[in-house]
Every structure is written in structure tokens, then in C-alpha cells.
Design an enzyme around this catalytic site. Structure first.
Site, PDB file in Angstrom:
ATOM      1  CE  LYS B  36      -3.652   0.197   2.910  1.00  0.00           C
ATOM      2  NZ  LYS B  36      -4.969   0.570   2.343  1.00  0.00           N
ATOM      3  NE  ARG B 106      -7.276   2.215   5.227  1.00  0.00           N
ATOM      4  CZ  ARG B 106      -7.876   3.381   4.992  1.00  0.00           C
ATOM      5  NH1 ARG B 106      -7.161   4.490   4.938  1.00  0.00           N
ATOM      6  NH2 ARG B 106      -9.185   3.423   4.818  1.00  0.00           N
ATOM      7  N   GLY B 115      -8.001  -7.622   5.691  1.00  0.00           N
ATOM      8  CA  GLY B 115      -8.770  -7.717   6.927  1.00  0.00           C
ATOM      9  C   GLY B 115      -8.047  -8.343   8.087  1.00  0.00           C
ATOM     10  NE  ARG B 366      -5.514  -4.436  -3.101  1.00  0.00           N
ATOM     11  CZ  ARG B 366      -6.006  -4.777  -1.928  1.00  0.00           C
ATOM     12  NH1 ARG B 366      -5.207  -4.992  -0.906  1.00  0.00           N
ATOM     13  NH2 ARG B 366      -7.296  -4.910  -1.763  1.00  0.00           N
ATOM     14  CG  HIS B 482     -13.505 -11.209   4.168  1.00  0.00           C
ATOM     15  ND1 HIS B 482     -13.754 -12.529   4.485  1.00  0.00           N
ATOM     16  CD2 HIS B 482     -12.244 -10.931   4.596  1.00  0.00           C
ATOM     17  CE1 HIS B 482     -12.679 -13.018   5.094  1.00  0.00           C
ATOM     18  NE2 HIS B 482     -11.766 -12.076   5.187  1.00  0.00           N
ATOM     19  CB  SER B 790      14.093 -41.185 -10.486  1.00  0.00           C
ATOM     20  OG  SER B 790      12.881 -40.487 -10.316  1.00  0.00           O
ATOM     21  CB  CYS B 857       9.486 -39.658  -9.684  1.00  0.00           C
ATOM     22  SG  CYS B 857      10.281 -40.776  -8.527  1.00  0.00           S
ATOM     23  CE1 TYR B 877      12.139 -37.540 -14.568  1.00  0.00           C
ATOM     24  CE2 TYR B 877      14.229 -37.792 -15.725  1.00  0.00           C
ATOM     25  CZ  TYR B 877      13.242 -38.294 -14.884  1.00  0.00           C
ATOM     26  OH  TYR B 877      13.380 -39.542 -14.345  1.00  0.00           O
TER      27      TYR B 877
END
Lengths: 903, 903
Positions: B36, B106, B115, B366, B482, B790, B857, B877
Site C-alpha cells: 500500500k 492502516r 482484513g 495494487r 471479503h 530419480s 518423481c 526433468y
């Protein structure tokens, strides 16, 4: 390179010659030449009469296997040169019909593996050379007996005709029985020359029939076959099993010793024997040995005939005929040699000799195996005799072997029904159920039974069963028989040569003076007296000799790493202090939870659904826990005491059988259903990795609070009374510093409260176990909070190796047997894997806290090779069970001495 | 340093001013100023009308806690300077009786925590300044209403009088009810000036009574109190819980924004609103927002009144009064500002504004939260609009959020009984049992139930219940309420503002048009249409939009790490390929063992006491296993397929209930006793660490043999048919290279046999899982045999952390809540601990085998932060479940792009 060697300097030397008062090798070359070969070389260099020979190196064995059971081409010439050397020294010729040179071919590894590998004797005999031998020895029967033995041995060992199982029949034994029957005689010695010739003929026919080949008449062919057989036997099933049991690396290989034969069976002016330069059972400084007249060396070791003592200093009946009596000249020479050898090696020697027609030949010398008591006495005596220094004395004792001395022996006051008496072949006290076969011993032991293995005599096939048994009883064989030697090596109680018992393998029983002991009956053996007793005799703690104290004093002098104990009671604490523990490294508080009424309060706590209920139950436990700590602190008199907070999952405190659950329900005044429900809710799939350790204290901080309070109240109370106390509070199963921080804050809060309330100043430490791999990996962070680390290598091994100790039985033994694991990682610390984490933990921990105290409290803390590792890893102390404290002290001293040597 | 600042250059700067078209800070300073504060500064710099103010840094919050809730002395002067700045820009004076400056205080953390933390408005009012405000605004009622609100808010927030639980009574609400009753009115707005004055009086008296202190009249005292309250709320229970759920580090701290008040409730020429620069649900490029006339900003967010749309481009009824209709000038200004902001930030903005007497003020901008579909559309559109490039577009999509798109939606063809319609606040399809309280939602979900949380409106207290629910239904509140904001953030389905349902918390039910839904009844929510349906509506797989395809194409363009899938069936394999999987990283063969008749053969094998019996049973399994592999190889069309050999302990294949055991006994034709005996013998204390993985294949090589044969026969058969196949045979649970060597030799033997027999050439690899810590520690040795690794991070996490996934429920949630663990390590890879072993494994492995293929994995393979870690660790991978493949592709692309940025 030895002088006069024909081996080119560019070639790798695989053959080392000895004999004729000189040798290519020496004692220090044991790794290359094997123990036997190195010592034969050394004796040659010392001018001791050794039949000439040569050693093919252990390296050759490795090359042989690497080359897929082939030899490098240079070996042939080197072996030829070796035979020429023997011929020259012994004045005989290999393959000569007039003056034949006969050789033995024997294995010889770095470490003796008695009876595990193959041997061929009398090699060089054939239909022609046998005639030369007969003429030369003037004893035709001797020559033909040697020949028939050779053919049989060659067939068994080299041509692989030896029976593989007990149901197989040895073709040679079968023929032997036939021939004896035909000749109408019972014993081998009754056979005449003609029968022996017939035996040779029929043996050869059997070989032809079974293997499709002729028995090789060519001595060179015989020699290569025998060499191959010895190398091959390195990877025989029995040898592999033996190495696994004795933790000998499989890649060491064996050497092969080819040596001129000498004969102890050339008549009554010949003989053979085995001796120790000091008594191997007691360590007494007396020359001690046994011999057989007119016999081959193997006869003594195999225990087929019970031998006579070499002199009267050995415990013997006055009517026994000693070597000293019968052949005083040879005995005198032997005496001079044994003294020379002991002075040279500066250690007790185990020697083998043969007398051939009055001339003494030394066949072997090696460091003699001994009992723990003997080891201590010899070490202390030799320091007194200025043969060795204290450091050497400390390094001489095998820490593992000390165990023998630290365990109970038979209570002298106990009632004993002695039913027989044999030779006290290996000391110790053992009781177990009688079994008569090695494989049954293994099977019964696997079922958790204690057994005594009873055999007429033992053979290398019985190794597994001997290892599984509590003790061994044999009917035949002397102090140097297979059973005796192996049992001493294993530190196992053995009574040998107990001739009065009549064993029936078929009936699975033995009978002695009317008493029958059947399979499964309990008997007890006293390996120090040779007594065999009926039933299970009570044992007591042995008194330790002055030698033990002396050696331990020396050990402590050179030791730099501390030794603590794992003890949970004042009694254990006292035992450990008596054994020299310098503090408690692990006091497990959960064991205290089971005693008497406490378990009720513990269960009350577990059953509580809310904090108030748990606190109420814990309040009942507090004074009891406090009392425990008072007792332990008192026993340890100011030595540090590391107390581990509650560790096991709560379900360990509740009964799992319905009957006991009912009992608990009644006692607690709640319904069985509620009990069952609670127990079900506590069930875990993998309790090892479950809600235990600090995870309990984090979810139920009131438990930690009670324990911290009990510790600190006990400490403050004693401090007020003037007793010094050093509590070290240990948080278990930390894997993340946040867990420790949580518990540490709570502990410190309670501690400060107690200190304030009692107005006493007690210094205390807060530290943690390192037993989860992640704790070692993040030890730098954990050390920011922990004042000390204690490596819990039991759990660390389980988690690092993914191995549940309770469940590993299905594959762990097979793993060790297959050589996948070198040893059981719960006994011997896995330095490669788990050790990395220990080293990492110490290093990272000390990077964050320079003076971090590090110890180990797993069972490895009392295992010598692991203790040495702990020293190298820089631990401040090891902690082990009370009875292993002396072992750890000695191992730590040896580590320090070896460490110094490395510098 | 900003010009004109009074702060000494030697002092630490804790206060950053903004407003008056300039600022000390800027958007990039989000970590220091909070989201903010940074954006207020940025807007000021952009010349956008922002009420002047200053930001106290997040660093101050950290210092405040480090100093034990105290401030460094320099803060005072800096805050004074800040107030002077506001006074100057806004032309008002703090504490002035004529022209009072009122401020809001704030919180503002790095990441919005809607909140979760405290706010104080109207600060600066007291008995004197209220008179000035009344005169200045020309609205006495407004001034006193502001004053009574301030006193109440101050009492609640700063003086901590807010009720802590639902049963507590708010003293101010009680007074309010009294005064309303006395005045004979029902609504707050009906209260007149006198009643408002009375309220202030009584509120102050209540504070005096409850807290023993006077309400502070001094504005400076008020200000310090409010600042302290905001910093304090960072460690409020709710805030901590929120951070744990959202994985926000607890040490970030919050900033405090002190800003001049502007009022949207000064009459019908005032108002307040919230808007998005594009549609946050669909991504459509249309300005989209809601406002309330004559209201404070908090009223919109709290969902107390349902707001009106800002323009007609938002889905709205034509009769709704838009801001564009009522205040065209202010709307025009707003439109210009939103365009400026979006062009500046190059991303969709979520803005808050207030119109005070016709003048527009921007209170916040924002980056707007959005659904996954919207995120994709916005990213693709912005690339088209040339606002951003492809790389930025790829980095803009939250991989986690993609999950929303990849999971089932309601089948359009399914029968639906729509009972109500609300606002489509957060897309998705959800079905669950109705519950009406957040804590019940948590409790039911903990029991494994699926629930829909139904509330009149939600509040921050409901966070836990919202997280536990499948979806959220509210009766009140708009798209920016909310419930809507939080649900979108969670990627959870939400229907908001469904005014037609009548909720009774007491009866635990709601009623709509005669239909009653009670607690426990099933309902379904469609978050994309706003429909509420009775019962459980069937779902289907959603079709993926073109935007999805575009973004994934870009992702693949920048991605360097491979993405495979964990799949055990041809069907799963196909789904994964459709999602872009480049191979199978884990095919678990054990799942195949349960299908149909197979389990019978498996049990037959387990029951066999000898090798012959096991081989017979395995022979039955062979063709079935082979069939499985044929199917999978075909589906993967030449992509690599990693097949893991049998892994679980054998007891997982036998029934544990007596009834099923009986059935098994009958089926197998053996006695129940035998079955029971066998099952008992298979029991393990810690099966995770027991006889499983390669330990099975080593003890029962016939199992490995069968599996290797099935794989290779399938591969060779297909190869012959012209189908390309790449089998990678994976040995599980290796901890020691000897284990792998044993299995590898067996596999290669079988493979070569099969290749020879079928006369086909199939290239295959043999590798291993790295899932035991010791495997990582000894990876260099293992890589001498393994062609690929793996990392099985599920088991590796369990063992490294000593944490059984099945048993961790008793403490793991508490650990995460207490912040001991930052996240559930089974969801998010523990990079600190387990990650060390992964990195070590890769490094050591490649030191022995340079081209070692490494993958992961475990389930972490589809978790974005873990995927990023895998990229950094150098894995080739990742492999994850089919539905997570796109997430992994995107995460891998982002990792590569971030990686590039780091260079």
C-alpha cells in the site's frame, strides 16, 4: 629383488622364495605374502630351519580373479625358478625317480582362516617317484601310504570329488572301506603295502570314472592344479562365510605356499607338533604345546588322535610321555627356536614343527591367538620383561575380546551337577540347550534359543553353528583342535576332547556314566575348568585381575576421548562408574515410567482428554521422577549426567492384549471401549517416524515441563546438600532448530524458576540428540541453540539407511552373507554413509559453536572400530552400556595411539 | 533522501512521506514500505491525487519486535515531520480546533493480508476538534458520527476491547443498542446529533470503566496508540494463521500508513468504491468496479451494503445507477487515472477511491488478484497490446493457480436443480455438505468430509473454515466482498451476495423459495455462473482456452528442464501426454498387481514356501504385466518410460480383515490358519523402513526377473512392430551400491536374453531411485552402476526428516501453525534439509558419471517452488501427476527465466 633371481626386473614379482637361511620376503610383507608366507620368510632370514619353498603372492590371487581365473604369462617362469630354488636347497629334484622332491601346496591369507581353504600334500608323487621315495626313506609302506593319501587329497581338493553334502559319499572312503573289508582289517594303519598299492589303483580308476580324466602323473601338472585349487578355495562357500563372520574383506585374496615336504610319520624318530610360546589360555610364561609321534601335522590339528604334551610344565599327568622325555635333543632345539622367535617378534607365537628322522623343521610361526585374560597377562608381563612398551601393550589387546572378561561367570557357590570333564579349551561360562548338528544350532538360535553345540569333533563346515551357539563341547581333539582354535577366536566357551561322553548323532543325545542328555536338554559348560554340568547353572560377575587394572590404567593414560555410559538407574550408574565411566551419556527417562505404580499415572496421563487431566497425572509422576534423578546424580558424584526427555511414542505405554486392556480399564475405572478407542487413536503405521521424541514435548509441553522440573528440583536439592551435580538436559528427535528452540525455552523457563525458588545455583546445559538425518544436515543452525550434541547412531542408522532394526531380520543377515553390507550396521557403524552425517554434524555444529560438546550414545559407542571412527570425527566422548565401558576405554586409547602414529 | 526532509542523514530513515504529487518512496520499495505504502508513493509521483500521508517502514516493525516492543528514539522526530508534511499538503492542522487534520492509520504488508490487521480511522478527533470538523463540513451529524465511530474503533482496536470470542459482548455494541432503544429507533443512521453525543459520552465512560484510563484527547497520544496497535496486530492470532496458510514469512513485518482522511460519507455528492482495470474473473479488458454513494470505504469491502456497478460495461441491470450516470465528471477522472495506472504498472490494477464532495481521491492501487482464466487472458492480451513481452507474460501466471483450470467443472449435460443464484465471485465447481460455521467446516474437513461453508457474510475469523471448505456461499456482499476476495486468492469456488437465501445459524439451515437445506445436506456451487444447486452435480474435464495454449507454448519456448508424468496406466499416460508430458518419470508396477485376477496370483506367490511355487505364480503374472507395458509404451509413442520395479512390502497385498482372509483361504484352497500365519510373519513394525523396494528383489530375485522380462518382452515385441520404445528400468530403495549391482546384473541378464531371443535391438537403461538418505550420501558410488537417478522425494522426505507421512497428522498441522515448519514438507520440498541431499546426490552422482540423467518423481515435482529448486539443482526433468503437468511446465519456464535474470 632377491639376489640370483632369474626374474626380469621389468616383470612383476609374484613369487617370493624362502629357505636355506635366507628369503626374498620378510615378516612385514604379510599383506603380500600372507601370514604364513611372511613368517616362513622371516624364519629363514633368522637362520631357523625351514623346509625351503616359495610363496605366490596374494596379489596374484586378485589378478587371477580379475583375469577371469587366468594367470599372467610371467608366472610360469617365476614358479619354475621357485622349484629350482627348492631343489637346490633341499638337494632333491622335482619329478626325479631317484631323489624326488615332494612339496606341499597351502593357502596363506593375511589373517589365518583355519581349515577354511584347501591344502595338497605329498605333491610330486607318481607311479615312478613313489619308488624313489620308498628307496630313499627305506620304508616302502610309508611311501605308498603317502602316495595313496596324495591321490585321495588331489582327487578331493583339485578334482573336486569331495562330498558336497552329508548325504553324498566320498568315493575314496568307499574304496577304503572295501579294501579294508577285503583285507579283513579295521584300521587304516593295519593296511600293508599291497593293499596301499591296490588303493592307489582303485583311487585312480575312480577318478577316471567320475571325472573322465586320468590322474596326472606329471608333477608340473599336479602343481598347477593344486595352485588353482588353492586360489579357487578363496571363494569357496565356507571361506566366504568365515570372512563374513570375521569381517575379513573379500578382496584381500590368499597367497599360495609351495614348500618342500618333511615327514613326521617316518617312524618313531619322527613326529609333529603345535606349540605356544606362552600359555594361550592363561598367559602364563611357560612353553606349552602338544605333539604326536609318527604323525603328519594335519593329524594334530584335526583332532583325530589326542596328542601328548611337549613338556611337563603343561598341565599333564606325570605318566604322559612328553617330547622333552622322548627326544631331548630335538626338544632342546625347539626350545632355543621358540625363545629366538618370541624375542624377535616380541609377542607370543603359535608354532608348528615337524621332526623327520630326528631333525627338527619349523613349518610355521605366527602370533598366537589367546584368551582375553592371557592377552592381558602377556601384555603386562612383556612390559615388565621390557620386551614391549606400554603403548604397544595397550595396542596388543583386542578390545572386543575384553568382553569375555566382563561378562558373568558361573557362581562358585551355585549347585553344580558335573557330569563330565574335558579340556578347558576356551574360557567362559555358557548354558544352553543341547543340539548335535551345526545347522540345527543355527536354526534354534535363529528362533531365539540358546544352544550348546555338541560334536564328536568339529570341522570347518560347522563354523556357522559354532558362531550361533553359546558354547561348544567336543568328544575328541586337544587344545589346538579345530574346535578349540576357532572357539578361542570367537571368544566363545569351549570344552574339547571330553572323551567320556558317548555321542549318538542318530539318537541326538549323549550318554555319560549313565546320564543321558537329549537334544533340547539344558547343559552348562565351564570353558575355564573343562567342566560339563547338567542344567542351567547360575552365574556371577567375574572379578577383574590386576592385569586388567594395569592395562586399563595405561589405556587411560594415552586416551584423549571421554568414555561415558548409558544408564537409567542408580545401580547401572554404579556398575558403570566401577568400570571407569566418566559420566552418563544417555539416561533414558522412559524406562522409569514403567516401574511399579508409575505406569498407572502414565496411562492416566495418556487417557486424559484435556490439559488439566494430563497435568494432574503428571503431578503424580513428578516426585517419582525426581527421586530417580536424585539417585542417579548421587551415584555419579558430580560427573556429568545427560538426561534424555521422554522419547518413545505414547502407545508403548499401553497394553495391546485385550486381557490387559480390560485390567487397565478396571484399574482406571473407565470402560474397555474407551481404552480401546484411545489405543486405536494412538496406533501408528511407522512409529519410528511418528509422534515421539520432542514431538511429544511440543504437542504436550506439560510433559517436558514435568521432566525439566523433576531434573532441576533433584539437582537443586542435592546441591543444597553439598552434592555436586551436572545435569545436561537432552531433547530427543530434533530435526529442525525450531523444535529445539521451542523445548529449550520451556526447559530454561522451568529451570530458572526452580533455581529461583530453591535459591540454589546449579549449572545445567540444554542440548539435543542428533539422530535424524536432517539434524546433521542442519547442525549449524541447531548448534545455535544446542550446547551439546549427542549422536544417536541407532536411530540415525535406521533413518539414514532406511532400515528398521526390528524388521531387518528378513534381509539383513542375507545382505551380510552376500557381502552387500560389510557388517550389521547396528553393530558396526556404517562409516561410509551414517559416518558422513556424523562428521558433517560435528563440523557444521562447531562452525556455529566452537566449543560444542559432541558425543555418541548409540550402541556403536562400545564397538571398537566405531569408537576409533568417533575419535577421528573429533567427538568429545563415547557412551555405551556399562559392561562395554572398558572396551570403549581401550578402543579409545588405541585410537589415540594410532592417531599419534599417523602424524 | 527527499528534499526538505528534516531527518538527519546520519539517522536511519523509518518514515517515508507521500502526497502533493511527490513522495520519498516509489513502487519498487514494496519490501520496505509495504504494498500500500509503495503504491501510494508511486501514485503521488505520477501526479495522481492521493490524500497526503507517510509510511512507517516494515523495517520499523522488525526493530519494534527486536527491541521488545519499543521504538528507536529517532522515530519521534520523523513522525512529527511526517505530520507536518500532511498538514502542509492538506492545509489542515493536527489537533487544531478550527481546521483539524484527521488521519487514518492502516497496516500495509509486502503482500496484502485483507482484513487481517488493524485500522484506525478519523484519528485526531476529540471533544474540541469535533467542533471544528462540524463547522468545516457544515454537517454536525457527520462530525459526531465520525467521532463516535473513532472512539469505538479506538476502544476496540487500540484499547483491545474488541470481543475475543463469539460469546463475549462488545461493550460499544451494547451501548449502541441501549441508546437506539432509548431513542426508539432501529438503525444507526436514524440516530440524531444528540444521541451521537450521548454515544461518545457513554463510550468514553465504558473505556474508563473497563480499562481504568481516560480516552486520550491528545491527538499525538492517539496516534502513537494506533501505530502500536497496527504493529501489534502483525502478531495477532488471525494474522499468524493467515500467514501460515499463505506461506508468508513471519519476519517480514508490516508497514504503517498514516494518511489524511477523506470522506465518502459527506453526503450524496460523496461516495467510495473499488474497481479493477480489467475483469478479475474473466480477464476481459473492461473497467470493472463497484461503489456506494455516501459511504466510507470499509462499507464496500465489508459487504454490509451491496454496492452498485461503476459503469454499464459491468454485468448489471440497466436500471442500476452507475457512477458514470450519477457523477460523470468524477467517473471521467477515475477513467483517466485507471488507464494511467495500468499503463504505468503494465498490469491489471485493483484500485480504491473516495469522492469527497465531488473531488476524487485515490486511496490505493495494487496488482489485482485474478482467476487463472483471467490471468491467462490478461497476459495474452497485454502481449498483443505490446504492454508486456512473452517472458513477462509467462512470469505473470501463478503456476499454482493453473490448478483451477485443470480440474473438473460441472458437466453441462448433468441434471441440475438450481435453487438460487448469487454473484459468480470466484470460479470453479464445488460440491459438499452444507455447514454454517467456520469452525465446523474445519472439523468436518478434518474428518475427511467435503463441505460448503455457508455464511451471511464472511469475516477474517472465518479464514480457517474457508480454507477447509470446497466452496463458499454468502448471502450478502459483492464481487469485492471479503468472501469474494479471499476465495479468489485461495483459488476456491465462491458464490457471493446470494440475497434470496435465508440463513438461520441457530437452526443450521437455509431456506430459499420453500427449499430447505440443512446442515449435512449436499449442495453444489458454480463459481463461474453464480448458481447454487441441490445435491452433488456431476463434473467433467474442462476444455482449455486458447489463451492457455498460447501461454503454455511460450512457457515451453523458455523452459529448459523436462517435464514428465507419474502414470501407471495407458489412460493416465494419454491424459498426461495431452497435458504436454514428455515421458513417464514414474510408472509404479505395484498398482498393476491389484487388478482383477492378478491379486490372486500375487497372493499365491506370497503364500509359496519355496522358489518353485513362487516361480509358478509369477509365470501367471508375466503375461499380464507384459500387457500393461505394451499399453503404456504404445501410449507414450517413443517417449522415455521409467518403470519402477515392485516397491511396497508384501503385506500390502494380503487382506487384514478376518472375513477377507477367510475368502482368500477359500479361494486359494488353503486353511485360514495358514493364511493368518503367513500374514503374521509378514507383519512389520515400521514397514516404511522394512522389507520392500530392492530388498524384495534381492531376497526374491525371481520377482525382479519376471518384471524385467515383462518389460523387455513388451519392448521387443513393439519394436518389432515398428513402435519406438525407451524403457528405463528403475530399482527402488537402493541405499548401497551393492544392492543396485545385484539387481542390475540380474536385469541386464534377462534383458540380453530377451533381446537375443527376439532378435530385436532395444536400447534400455538401468537406474535407481534416490530416496534413502544414504543413497544421496553415496551417490558417487551408486552412479558407477546407475545410468540415471530419480529422486523419490516423498520417501526421502520421510527418512531425512524422520517423519512418517501417515502418522504426522498428530503434530504436523501444529508444527506449520506454530511456524516450526514453514510449510508441509510433503507438499513443498524442504530445500534446507532434503534439498541438501538432492543437491549432494546430483553433484556426487555426476562426479562419477558426467552425463547422469537426474529427475524427481516425488509429489514435489508438480509444486512450483520445488520445481524451481529442481531447476537450480540441475535436474534434467521433473515428473508429476498428469493434472499437474502444465503447472510444472509453467513453473519450469519461470525458473529458467528467473535463472536467466540472476545471471
Amino acid at each position: 629383488m632377491a639376489k640370483g633371481s632369474k626374474v626380469s626386473t621389468k616383470e612383476k614379482k609374484y613369487v617370493y622364495k624362502f629357505g636355506g637361511n635366507k628369503a626374498d620376503g620378510k615378516a612385514e610383507m604379510k599383506n603380500l605374502l600372507g601370514g604364513k608366507g611372511a613368517n616362513l620368510a622371516e624364519m629363514s632370514n633368522l637362520g631357523i630351519p625351514v623346509p625351503a619353498g616359495f610363496t605366490i603372492t596374494t596379489e596374484m590371487c586378485t589378478v587371477y580373479y580379475k583375469m577371469n581365473r587366468n594367470y599372467p604369462k610371467e608366472l610360469n617362469a617365476q614358479i619354475k625358478a621357485g622349484i629350482e630354488h627348492i631343489e637346490k636347497v633341499m638337494g632333491a629334484e622335482f619329478g626325479s625317480e631317484d631323489n624326488p622332491l615332494l612339496v606341499s601346496v597351502r593357502s596363506g591369507a593375511r589373517i589365518s582362516m583355519p581349515g577354511m581353504m584347501d591344502t595338497v600334500l605329498n605333491l610330486g608323487l607318481n607311479d615312478k617317484t613313489v619308488l624313489g621315495l620308498a628307496e630313499q626313506s627305506g620304508n616302502e609302506r610309508f611311501a605308498w601310504d603317502a602316495y595313496r593319501r596324495f591321490v585321495q587329497m588331489y582327487g578331493d581338493v583339485v578334482l573336486d570329488l569331495k562330498p558336497k553334502s552329508k548325504t553324498d559319499i566320498d568315493p575314496f572312503e568307499e574304496i577304503m572301506d572295501e579294501v579294508k573289508k577285503e583285507a579283513g582289517v579295521k584300521l587304516d594303519v593295519e593296511l600293508g603295502v599291497d593293499e596301499l598299492k591296490e588303493l592307489v589303483k582303485r583311487f585312480k580308476a575312480a577318478i577316471k570314472e567320475r571325472k573322465g580324466i586320468d590322474f596326472p602323473e606329471d608333477p608340473w601338472k599336479q602343481l598347477w592344479g593344486a595352485i588353482e585349487a588353492v586360489f579357487g578355495s578363496w571363494n569357496g562357500e565356507r571361506a566366504i562365510k568365515y570372512r563374513n563372520i570375521n569381517k575379513i574383506p573379500h578382496d584381500w585374496g590368499t597367497a599360495v605356499n609351495v614348500q618342500s615336504m618333511v615327514y613326521g610319520n617316518m617312524g618313531d624318530d619322527s613326529g609333529t607338533g603345535v606349540a605356544f610360546t606362552r600359555n594361550p589360555a592363561t598367559g602364563e610364561r611357560k612353553f606349552y604345546g602338544e605333539y604326536l609321534i609318527n604323525a603328519q601335522g594335519e593329524d594334530v590339528v584335526a583332532g583325530i588322535r589326542t596328542p601328548e604334551p611337549v613338556n611337563h610344565s603343561t598341565k599333564s599327568s606325570p605318566d604322559q610321555q612328553t617330547l622333552e622325555d622322548i627326544m631331548p635333543a630335538a626338544y632342546k632345539t625347539l626350545e632355543n627356536i621358540y625363545k629366538k622367535l618370541e624375542n624377535h617378534y616380541r609377542d607370543m607365537q603359535d608354532i608348528e614343527f615337524t621332526i623327520q628322522k630326528g631333525k627338527l623343521w619349523m613349518l610355521q610361526t605366527r602370533t598366537g591367538k589367546r584368551t582375553a585374560a592371557a592377552a592381558l597377562r602377556i601384555a603386562v608381563d612383556m612390559v615388565k620383561e621390557k620386551l614391549i612398551d606400554e603403548r604397544t601393550a595397550v595396542l596388543r589387546i583386542s578390545p572386543d575380546q575384553l568382553d569375555q572378561l566382563l561378562h558373568p561367570m558361573f557362581d562358585p557357590k551355585a549347585e553344580k551337577e558335573v557330569i563330565a570333564k574335558g579340556l578347558p579349551a576356551s574360557p567362559g561360562a555358557a548354558a544352553g540347550q543341547a543340539v548335535f548338528h551345526a545347522d540345527e544350532a543355527e536354526a534354534w538360535a535363529a528362533d531365539g534359543k540358546k544352544v550348546i553345540l555338541i560334536r564328536i569333533e568339529t570341522s570347518p563346515e560347522d563354523i556357522g553353528g559354532m558362531n550361533a551357539a553359546q558354547g561348544i563341547l567336543t568328544a575328541r581333539g586337544g587344545m589346538t583342535s579345530h574346535a578349540a582354535v576357532v572357539a578361542r577366536g570367537m571368544g566363545k566357551c569351549c570344552v574339547a576332547g571330553c572323551g567320556e561322553i558317548n555321542i549318538s548323532y542318530k539318537e541326538k543325545q549323549f550318554e555319560v556314566k549313565g546320564t543321558v542328555i537329549k537334544e533340547g536338554d539344558w547343559i552348562s559348560l565351564d570353558g575355564s575348568t573343562g567342566q560339563v554340568m547338567k542344567g542351567q547353572v547360575a552365574t556371577i560377575q567375574p572379578e577383574l585381575s590386576g592385569n586388567f587394572g594395569t592395562v586399563m590404567k595405561w589405556a587411560d593414560k594415552y586416551r584423549t576421548m571421554g568414555v561415558r555410559t548409558n544408564a537409567d538407574t542408580p545401580k547401572d550408574s554404579q556398575v558403570a562408574r566401577d568400570f571407569g565411566a566418566e559420566g552418563i551419556g544417555l539416561c533414558r527417562t522412559e524406562h522409569m515410567f514403567f516401574e511399579g505404580d508409575r505406569i498407572k499415572a502414565v496411562r492416566e496421563m495418556i487417557l486424559s482428554d484435556d490439559l488439566a487431566g494430563r497435568k494432574k497425572a503428571l503431578a503424580k509422576l513428578l516426585p517419582m521422577q525426581k527421586g530417580d534423578f536424585v539417585g542417579i546424580f548421587k551415584a555419579m558424584k558430580g560427573l556429568p549426567v545427560t538426561i534424555r526427555l521422554l522419547d518413545p511414542p505414547l502407545h508403548e505405554f499401553v497394553p495391546h492384549e485385550e486381557a490387559q486392556q480390560k485390567e487397565m480399564a478396571d484399574e482406571m475405572g473407565v470402560s474397555l471401549d474407551k481404552i480401546k478407542q484411545k489405543i486405536a487413536s494412538l496406533h501408528e503405521f511407522n512409529p519410528m517416524l511418528g509422534h515421539r521424541g520432542c514431538r511429544l514435548g511440543i504437542i504436550f509441553p506439560e510433559i517436558t515441563e514435568m521432566q525439566a522440573r523433576a531434573i532441576m528440583e533433584a539437582a537443586c536439592e542435592l546441591k543444597k546438600q553439598g552434592v555436586n551435580v551436572k545435569p545436561e538436559i537432552m531433547v530427543p528427535l530434533v530435526g529442525e532448530v525450531g523444535e529445539l528452540k521451542n523445548q529449550e525455552q520451556l526447559i530454561r523457563k522451568v529451570a530458572e524458576e526452580t533455581i529461583k525458588k530453591t535459591k540454589t545455583k546449579v549449572a545445567y546445559m540444554v542440548g539435543t540428540m542428533i539422530e535424524i538425518p536432517r539434524a546433521a544436515l542442519t547442525a549449524d543452525k541447531i548448534a545455535e541453540v544446542a550446547e551439546f550434541f549427542s549422536f544417536g547412531t541407532n536411530d540415525l542408522t535406521q533413518m539414514t539407511m532406511g532400515l528398521s532394526r526390528d524388521d531387518a531380520g528378513k534381509f539383513l543377515p542375507a545382505y551380510v552373507e552376500m557381502g552387500i553390507y560389510k557388517a550389521d550396521p547396528f553393530q558396526v557403524l556404517d562409516q561410509t554413509g551414517v559416518g558422513q552425517l556424523v562428521e558433517m554434524g560435528v563440523k557444521k555444529g562447531r562452525s556455529a559453536r566452537k566449543d560444542l560438546k559432541c558425543g555418541i550414545c548409540g550402541e556403536h559407542g562400545g564397538e571398537p572400530s566405531s569408537v576409533e571412527f568417533c575419535y577421528r570425527a573429533g567427538l568429545n566422548y563415547v557412551s555405551c552400556s556399562p559392561y562395554r565401558v572398558p572396551i570403549a576405554r581401550l578402543a579409545a586409547a588405541q585410537a589415540a595411539l594410532k592417531g599419534k602414529k599417523q602424524k
